[in-house]
Design a protein around this motif. Structure first.
Motif, PDB file in Angstrom:
ATOM      1  N   GLY A 167     -40.161 -32.201  23.455  1.00  0.00           N
ATOM      2  CA  GLY A 167     -39.963 -30.848  23.932  1.00  0.00           C
ATOM      3  C   GLY A 167     -39.204 -29.958  22.960  1.00  0.00           C
ATOM      4  O   GLY A 167     -38.837 -30.347  21.849  1.00  0.00           O
ATOM      5  N   ALA A 168     -38.952 -28.740  23.422  1.00  0.00           N
ATOM      6  CA  ALA A 168     -38.227 -27.762  22.613  1.00  0.00           C
ATOM      7  C   ALA A 168     -36.739 -28.056  22.570  1.00  0.00           C
ATOM      8  O   ALA A 168     -36.036 -27.626  21.656  1.00  0.00           O
ATOM      9  CB  ALA A 168     -38.456 -26.361  23.179  1.00  0.00           C
ATOM     10  N   ALA A 169     -36.240 -28.772  23.571  1.00  0.00           N
ATOM     11  CA  ALA A 169     -34.818 -29.105  23.642  1.00  0.00           C
ATOM     12  C   ALA A 169     -34.651 -30.269  24.597  1.00  0.00           C
ATOM     13  O   ALA A 169     -35.564 -30.602  25.373  1.00  0.00           O
ATOM     14  CB  ALA A 169     -33.992 -27.908  24.105  1.00  0.00           C
ATOM     15  N   THR A 170     -33.477 -30.888  24.554  1.00  0.00           N
ATOM     16  CA  THR A 170     -33.164 -32.039  25.394  1.00  0.00           C
ATOM     17  C   THR A 170     -31.866 -31.796  26.141  1.00  0.00           C
ATOM     18  O   THR A 170     -30.800 -31.701  25.516  1.00  0.00           O
ATOM     19  CB  THR A 170     -33.046 -33.321  24.551  1.00  0.00           C
ATOM     20  OG1 THR A 170     -34.313 -33.649  23.965  1.00  0.00           O
ATOM     21  CG2 THR A 170     -32.590 -34.498  25.395  1.00  0.00           C
ATOM     22  N   VAL A 171     -31.942 -31.655  27.459  1.00  0.00           N
ATOM     23  CA  VAL A 171     -30.745 -31.554  28.292  1.00  0.00           C
ATOM     24  C   VAL A 171     -30.120 -32.939  28.382  1.00  0.00           C
ATOM     25  O   VAL A 171     -30.785 -33.909  28.760  1.00  0.00           O
ATOM     26  CB  VAL A 171     -31.089 -31.027  29.695  1.00  0.00           C
ATOM     27  CG1 VAL A 171     -29.840 -31.030  30.585  1.00  0.00           C
ATOM     28  CG2 VAL A 171     -31.682 -29.630  29.610  1.00  0.00           C
TER      29      VAL A 171
END
Length: 385
Positions: A167-171
């Motif tokens: 993805g675009a980012a990882t929480v």
């Protein structure tokens, strides 16, 4: 902003995303939780709206066959490849319906737990960003080189040249001191324990002489896969002669798996772990991510007895940070359990390490602040479409 949270039907993976999903709703965003039909009831019990997608896949049967093949037949081997094959099947079962849901509902963003590849696939198909939401140590970051081949058939079916599985980012609700490098830009988030709905149990009596209180819990996975791997009762009997008070936290239906217990052990059935641990001084558990993080959120040192590969890797990180000790399997003996518990109770270094990770977790941005990051990713990308 409209946000879809996606997971396949494994409750603990859902529970990790519940605080952020509720933070999105509290900020005025629209939320749906998409999963296989068999998870619908569990989603609704979190108070979030559910969107069943795809068909049910019997993941329990696959995991059971990996950890305990039927007698007389060897396992099919290759636990890692078999797990990736299962994750591909789960993604294939959910993706088409998730694409239709995202298109029809006009989603701006799809957030998925790291093993739900239907999330990034559907996001790529409809042209919206995908964000991962970890539930523990990023175990899949090391498998990144295998994922393009795993996802290639579904990419071809969707007309995609490829997909970014991270993805675009990882929480990330893990403290940085526990985490390994993540597969995409890390969005740290304070861990807010959610171990399912339940009532606060009545306080357990304590003797006049204050003794350490130890929580023994074994999650929900082992009882579903192979009851002989449910060791909570064995653990309680192993520490019966130590000067500690014992709380045994079990899910509904697990009490009979405990066997005969010492009369001093106090069994609590169906209470979420985050409601019990503030009363405790240490945890003995199986190494599941939710248990580990909930214990750390309370600054508790841990004795971990992992049997499954993901539990082994999570437990190893706890040992590496000195926030607990690991009793390796097979061949778990009562003396090893007693020695491990004595170590985490008597050596303040374990407690100090657990509290340091707790403080690090609590310094991370709360879910409400992460929502603003998601809005920037989701609405910004939608504006560009």
């Amino acid at each position: 902003m409209r946000v879809i949270f996606a997971t396949w039907a494994w409750p603990s993976h859902l529970y990790a995303m519940v605080p952020l999903a509720w933070a999105c709703r509290a900020a005025g965003h629209e939320v749906l939780v998409a999963s296989e039909p068999q998870l619908t009831g569990t989603i609704l019990r979190t108070g979030l709206p559910a969107a069943p997608v795809g068909r049910d896949v019997d993941a329990v049967a696959v995991f059971r066959d990996i950890v305990h093949p039927p007698e007389g037949r060897p396992g099919k081997g290759g636990g890692g490849p078999r797990v990736l094959g299962l994750l591909a099947e789960l993604a294939e079962s959910m993706t088409d319906d998730l694409v239709k849901l995202a298109e029809g509902w006009r989603a701006d963003l799809i957030v998925s737990e790291p093993t739900a590849f239907a999330g990034p696939l559907a996001a790529a198909a409809v042209g919206v960003p995908a964000v991962r939401h970890l539930y523990g140590v990023d175990l899949l970051s090391a498998a990144g080189r295998f994922l393009p081949d795993v996802l290639a058939p579904m990419c071809e079916k969707l007309g995609l040249d490829g997909v970014e599985p991270f993805g675009a980012a990882t929480v990330d609700p893990c403290p940085a001191g526990l985490q390994v490098p993540t597969g995409s830009r890390r969005l740290p988030m304070r861990y807010v324990p959610f171990n399912g709905a339940g009532a606060l149990p009545p306080p357990t009596p304590r003797p006049a002489a204050r003794r350490p209180r130890v929580c023994v819990t074994w999650g929900t996975t082992y009882s579903r896969l192979y009851s002989r791997m449910f060791l909570a009762g064995d653990i309680v009997r192993a520490i019966a002669d130590l000067p500690v008070d014992v709380i045994v936290a079990v899910a509904p239906g697990q009490r009979d798996l405990l066997g005969a217990l010492p009369p001093e052990a106090h069994v609590v059935e169906g209470a979420p772990l985050h409601l019990l641990l503030p009363r405790c001084d240490a945890v003995i558990a199986q190494g599941g991510a939710g248990t580990i993080l909930t214990a750390l959120d309370n600054g508790l040192p841990q004795v971990l007895v992992p049997r499954l590969p993901d539990h082994v890797r999570h437990a190893a990180r706890i040992a590496e940070t000195n926030a607990g000790v690991v009793v390796p399997a097979p061949g778990v003996e009562a003396a090893a359990i007693r020695d491990g518990l004595t170590a985490v109770l008597d050596d303040p270094a374990h407690r100090d390490a657990a509290r340091s990770l707790r403080d690090e977790m609590r310094d991370q941005p709360p879910p409400a602040r992460v929502v603003a990051e998601l809005a920037h990713i989701g609405v910004g990308a939608t504006a560009d479409r």
